[in-house]
Design an enzyme around this catalytic site. Structure first.
Site, PDB file in Angstrom:
ATOM      1  N   GLU A  57      50.236  67.250  11.606  1.00  0.00           N
ATOM      2  CA  GLU A  57      51.084  67.913  10.610  1.00  0.00           C
ATOM      3  C   GLU A  57      50.463  69.216  10.103  1.00  0.00           C
ATOM      4  O   GLU A  57      51.128  70.260  10.145  1.00  0.00           O
ATOM      5  CB  GLU A  57      51.382  66.965   9.430  1.00  0.00           C
ATOM      6  N   CYS A  90      47.867  63.834   4.888  1.00  0.00           N
ATOM      7  CA  CYS A  90      48.927  64.792   5.230  1.00  0.00           C
ATOM      8  C   CYS A  90      50.100  64.762   4.260  1.00  0.00           C
ATOM      9  O   CYS A  90      50.807  65.751   4.129  1.00  0.00           O
ATOM     10  CB  CYS A  90      49.442  64.516   6.642  1.00  0.00           C
ATOM     11  N   LEU A 210      29.868  51.177  36.886  1.00  0.00           N
ATOM     12  CA  LEU A 210      30.893  51.179  35.822  1.00  0.00           C
ATOM     13  C   LEU A 210      30.769  52.351  34.860  1.00  0.00           C
ATOM     14  O   LEU A 210      31.023  52.197  33.663  1.00  0.00           O
ATOM     15  CB  LEU A 210      30.866  49.853  35.037  1.00  0.00           C
ATOM     16  N   PRO A 310      39.826  38.732  41.604  1.00  0.00           N
ATOM     17  CA  PRO A 310      41.002  37.865  41.433  1.00  0.00           C
ATOM     18  C   PRO A 310      40.792  36.748  40.406  1.00  0.00           C
ATOM     19  O   PRO A 310      41.747  36.358  39.727  1.00  0.00           O
ATOM     20  CB  PRO A 310      41.217  37.271  42.823  1.00  0.00           C
TER      21      PRO A 310
HETATM   22  N1  LIG Z   1      39.815  45.742  44.791  1.00  0.00           N
HETATM   23  C1  LIG Z   1      39.429  45.742  43.551  1.00  0.00           C
HETATM   24  O1  LIG Z   1      39.926  46.501  42.727  1.00  0.00           O
HETATM   25  C2  LIG Z   1      38.357  44.790  43.113  1.00  0.00           C
HETATM   26  C3  LIG Z   1      37.908  44.808  41.782  1.00  0.00           C
HETATM   27  C4  LIG Z   1      36.929  43.884  41.417  1.00  0.00           C
HETATM   28  C5  LIG Z   1      36.454  42.990  42.357  1.00  0.00           C
HETATM   29  N2  LIG Z   1      36.917  43.032  43.637  1.00  0.00           N
HETATM   30  C6  LIG Z   1      36.431  42.077  44.641  1.00  0.00           C
HETATM   31  O2  LIG Z   1      36.688  40.788  44.132  1.00  0.00           O
HETATM   32  C7  LIG Z   1      35.669  39.922  44.594  1.00  0.00           C
HETATM   33  C8  LIG Z   1      35.049  39.230  43.389  1.00  0.00           C
HETATM   34  O3  LIG Z   1      36.061  38.551  42.717  1.00  0.00           O
HETATM   35  P1  LIG Z   1      35.852  37.144  42.031  1.00  0.00           P
HETATM   36  O4  LIG Z   1      37.207  36.631  41.740  1.00  0.00           O
HETATM   37  O5  LIG Z   1      34.941  36.353  42.875  1.00  0.00           O
HETATM   38  O6  LIG Z   1      35.008  37.490  40.737  1.00  0.00           O
HETATM   39  P2  LIG Z   1      35.326  38.129  39.322  1.00  0.00           P
HETATM   40  O7  LIG Z   1      36.733  37.923  38.950  1.00  0.00           O
HETATM   41  O8  LIG Z   1      34.786  39.509  39.305  1.00  0.00           O
HETATM   42  O9  LIG Z   1      34.372  37.253  38.409  1.00  0.00           O
HETATM   43  C9  LIG Z   1      34.676  35.925  38.232  1.00  0.00           C
HETATM   44  C10 LIG Z   1      33.549  35.220  37.532  1.00  0.00           C
HETATM   45  O10 LIG Z   1      33.449  35.698  36.194  1.00  0.00           O
HETATM   46  C11 LIG Z   1      32.965  34.656  35.377  1.00  0.00           C
HETATM   47  N3  LIG Z   1      33.811  34.436  34.224  1.00  0.00           N
HETATM   48  C12 LIG Z   1      33.352  34.254  32.964  1.00  0.00           C
HETATM   49  N4  LIG Z   1      34.342  34.013  32.137  1.00  0.00           N
HETATM   50  C13 LIG Z   1      35.471  34.018  32.863  1.00  0.00           C
HETATM   51  C14 LIG Z   1      36.812  33.789  32.526  1.00  0.00           C
HETATM   52  N5  LIG Z   1      37.201  33.543  31.272  1.00  0.00           N
HETATM   53  N6  LIG Z   1      37.713  33.844  33.509  1.00  0.00           N
HETATM   54  C15 LIG Z   1      37.346  34.109  34.786  1.00  0.00           C
HETATM   55  N7  LIG Z   1      36.084  34.323  35.152  1.00  0.00           N
HETATM   56  C16 LIG Z   1      35.141  34.280  34.194  1.00  0.00           C
HETATM   57  C17 LIG Z   1      32.974  33.383  36.224  1.00  0.00           C
HETATM   58  O11 LIG Z   1      31.643  33.134  36.664  1.00  0.00           O
HETATM   59  P3  LIG Z   1      30.675  32.252  35.723  1.00  0.00           P
HETATM   60  O12 LIG Z   1      31.358  30.931  35.570  1.00  0.00           O
HETATM   61  O13 LIG Z   1      29.413  32.219  36.408  1.00  0.00           O
HETATM   62  O14 LIG Z   1      30.630  32.987  34.430  1.00  0.00           O
HETATM   63  C18 LIG Z   1      33.814  33.751  37.417  1.00  0.00           C
HETATM   64  O15 LIG Z   1      33.473  33.090  38.586  1.00  0.00           O
HETATM   65  C19 LIG Z   1      34.666  40.773  45.338  1.00  0.00           C
HETATM   66  O16 LIG Z   1      34.951  40.684  46.710  1.00  0.00           O
HETATM   67  C20 LIG Z   1      34.948  42.160  44.838  1.00  0.00           C
HETATM   68  O17 LIG Z   1      34.630  43.146  45.786  1.00  0.00           O
HETATM   69  C21 LIG Z   1      37.855  43.906  44.024  1.00  0.00           C
HETATM   70 ZN   LIG Z   2      47.472  62.723   8.644  1.00  0.00          ZN
END
Ligand SMILES: NC(=O)c1ccc[n+]([C@@H]2O[C@H](COP(=O)([O-])OP(=O)(O)OC[C@H]3O[C@@H](n4cnc5c(N)ncnc54)[C@H](OP(=O)(O)O)[C@@H]3O)[C@@H](O)[C@H]2O)c1
Ligand SMILES: [Zn+2]
Length: 385
Positions: A57, A90, A210, A310
Site C-alpha cells: 500500500e 498501512c 539438498l 515413494p
Molecule cells: N525421482 C525422485 O524424485 C526421487 C526422490 C526421492 C527419492 N527417490 C528414489 O526413491 C528411492 C528411495 O525411496 P524410499 O521409498 O525407499 O525412501 P524414502 O521415502 O526416501 O524414505 C523412507 C524412509 O523414511 C523413514 N521414515 C521416517 N518416518 C517416516 C514416515 N512417517 N513415513 C515414511 N517414511 C518415514 C523410514 O525409515 P526409518 O523407519 O528407518 O525411519 C522410511 O523407510 C531411491 O531409489 C531414490 O533414488 C526418487
Molecule cells: Zn501493511
C-alpha cells in the site's frame, strides 16, 4: 455482472499479478499487491518487494501520479493495523491520504489483524468492499495461512518420475530422471522454502546435498531427515556440509536415548538430533508426521518442500498432510520391474496446472481437502515458472 464489478475484478487481477513480482524475496511474509485507481484509470501501483521492506500500500501510494483522495485502493490482502512489526501499519496511512474506497482480495488470516484493519477503515468512513477474486488472493498466500492459522508449514511434495512411473534408474540405481531445467526449477523452489525434507531411504540411496544451487538464497534453508533409527551415515554429504545450512534429524525417542554414541557423533558434526514420537497407526512404525510438522511450525517453517521417495510420499498422501504435489514427468522409460514406482496422487488432489519444461512436463495438484486452504487455482510458483 455490473460494469463496476468487472472493473473491480480487472484491477484485483492486476494487483495479484503485481503481488507475484515479490515472489522469492518476501517469504515468509505474504506476497501482496496494490493498485490505486480513479474510475477506470490507474494512478498508482505497488507491491511488497522484499522481506522487511515497505508493504504494497505505501509503495502504491508513493507511486501515485496524482493525489489519491477519493480514489479506490485494490489490495490483495486486508491492510495491516498491528504495530509489533518492522514497518508502520498501512491502515492509518490509507486513512490519512483520504482514500475513498478499499477493495480487498481476502481478509488477513493473521489473528492480530483478522478483520480489524477493515473495521478501522470503515470507522474512518472509508467504503470497504470485497473479497474480490478471493480464491486467487488466498492461493497467493497459502504458506502464510498455514503458519498463522495452523502453526504448521504449507507442504509441497515434489518428485520426478519416468514415463513408466519409476523414480530411479534400472535396478534402483541413482539416475537423473528429469532434465537439467527441471532440476534448476527445484533448486529455485528450495530457495523460496524454509526447509527441505527427505526420508532416510533417499539419503542412503542418493546421498543428496539438498541445497539451492544456482538460485539466490535469501534466507537460511533448513535440511531435514526423517530417520527413526539414526542410520544417517556420518560420511554422508548432508553430515559434512554444515556450512551450507543446518541439518536436523528426527529419530525415535527410544533410539535417541539408546544410541547415544551415534547421536553424539552426528551432533559433533553440527547436526541437531531431535526425538519425535511414533505414529501409533500401522506397521512398520513410523515417525509421526503430524508431530514433526508442528515442531517445524514452532521453528517458523512456513513452507516445507518434501522431496520424498515413494515411502515418505505415500505417508504424506495417505495422511492427507500434503497441500500441493509437483510431479516432473519425463519422457524417459526405465522398463525395469525392480525399480521403485512413484506414489500415486490420490483423486482428491485436483490438477491445477501443467507446464512444459523442455521435454519434461510439470504437473501441479492441490489437495482439495487441505485444512489450510483449497481453490482450484494454479499457484504463483507454476505461473511464474
Ligand atoms: N525421482 C525422485 O524424485 C526421487 C526422490 C526421492 C527419492 N527417490 C528414489 O526413491 C528411492 C528411495 O525411496 P524410499 O521409498 O525407499 O525412501 P524414502 O521415502 O526416501 O524414505 C523412507 C524412509 O523414511 C523413514 N521414515 C521416517 N518416518 C517416516 C514416515 N512417517 N513415513 C515414511 N517414511 C518415514 C523410514 O525409515 P526409518 O523407519 O528407518 O525411519 C522410511 O523407510 C531411491 O531409489 C531414490 O533414488 C526418487
Ligand atoms: Zn501493511
Amino acid at each position: 455482472m455490473s460494469c463496476s464489478a468487472e472493473i473491480d475484478r480487472k484491477f484485483m487481477r492486476r494487483a495479484i499479478d503485481l503481488a507475484m513480482r515479490g515472489r522469492g524475496r518476501v517469504e515468509p511474509n505474504p506476497m501482496v499487491g496494490c493498485v490505486i485507481a480513479k474510475g477506470e484509470r490507474i494512478i498508482g501501483e505497488g507491491f511488497h518487494e522484499r522481506f522487511g521492506g515497505p508493504h504494497a500500500e505505501p509503495n502504491a501510494l508513493a507511486a501515485c501520479t496524482e493525489p489519491p483522495q477519493g480514489a479506490t485502493a485494490y489490495v490483495t490482502l486486508e491492510p495491516c493495523c498491528h504495530t509489533n512489526k518492522k514497518t508502520p501499519p498501512c491502515v492509518p496511512a490509507l486513512i490519512s491520504t483520504r482514500i475513498g474506497r478499499i477493495v480487498v482480495g481476502c481478509v488477513d488470516p493473521n489473528p492480530q489483524v483478522a478483520g480489524q484493519g477493515l473495521l478501522q477503515l470503515r470507522e474512518a468512513g472509508i467504503v470497504v468492499e470485497g473479497p474480490v477474486l478471493e480464491a486467487e488472493a488466498r492461493q497467493l498466500i497459502a504458506p502464510f495461512i498455514a503458519g498463522v492459522s495452523f502453526h504448521r508449514p504449507y507442504v509441497t511434495l515434489k518428485w520426478a518420475e519416468s514415463a513408466d512411473g519409476k523414480v530411479a534408474g534400472p535396478g534402483g540405481q541413482r539416475m537423473w530422471i528429469s532434465n537439467e531445467r527441471s532440476r534448476q526449477i527445484v533448486h529455485e523452489l528450495r530457495s523460496r522454502c524454509d526447509a527441505v525434507m527427505v526420508g532416510i531411504g533417499t539419503v542412503l540411496a542418493d546421498d543428496p546435498l539438498l541445497t539451492a544451487r544456482g538460485a539466490p538464497v535469501l534466507r537460511p534453508l533448513l535440511r531435514v531427515v526423517l530417520d527413526r533409527e539414526l542410520r544417517l551415515p556420518t560420511g554422508s554429504r548432508l553430515a559434512n556440509s554444515q556450512e551450507m545450512g543446518k541439518v536436523i534429524v528426527y529419530c525415535e525417542q527410544r533410539i535417541y536415548e539408546r544410541e547415544t554414541e551415534k547421536r553424539k557423533r552426528l551432533e559433533c558434526q553440527g547436526i541437531e538430533v531431535v526425538a519425535a514420537p511414533l505414529d501409533d497407526r500401522g506397521v512398520p512404525q513410523k515417525l509421526s508426521l503430524n508431530s514433526i510438522l508442528s515442531e517445524l511450525g514452532k521453528r517458523n517453517v512456513t513452507h516445507l518442500l518434501v522431496e520424498p521417495g515413494p515411502t515418505l510420499a505415500g505417508s504424506f498422501l495417505v495422511e492427507g498432510l500434503a497441500d500441493r504435489v509437483w510431479v516432473f514427468r519425463s519422457p524417459k522409460r526405465i522398463q525395469d520391474p525392480n525399480t521403485p514406482r512413484a506414489a500415486t496422487v490420490p483423486k482428491l488432489f485436483i490438477e491445477t496446472g501443467r507446464g512444459s519444461v523442455m521435454d519434461d512436463t510439470l504437473l501441479e495438484f492441490l489437495n482439495s481437502r487441505s485444512d489450510v486452504f483449497f481453490a482450484p487455482v494454479t499457484s504463483a510458483d507454476l505461473l511464474l515458472m
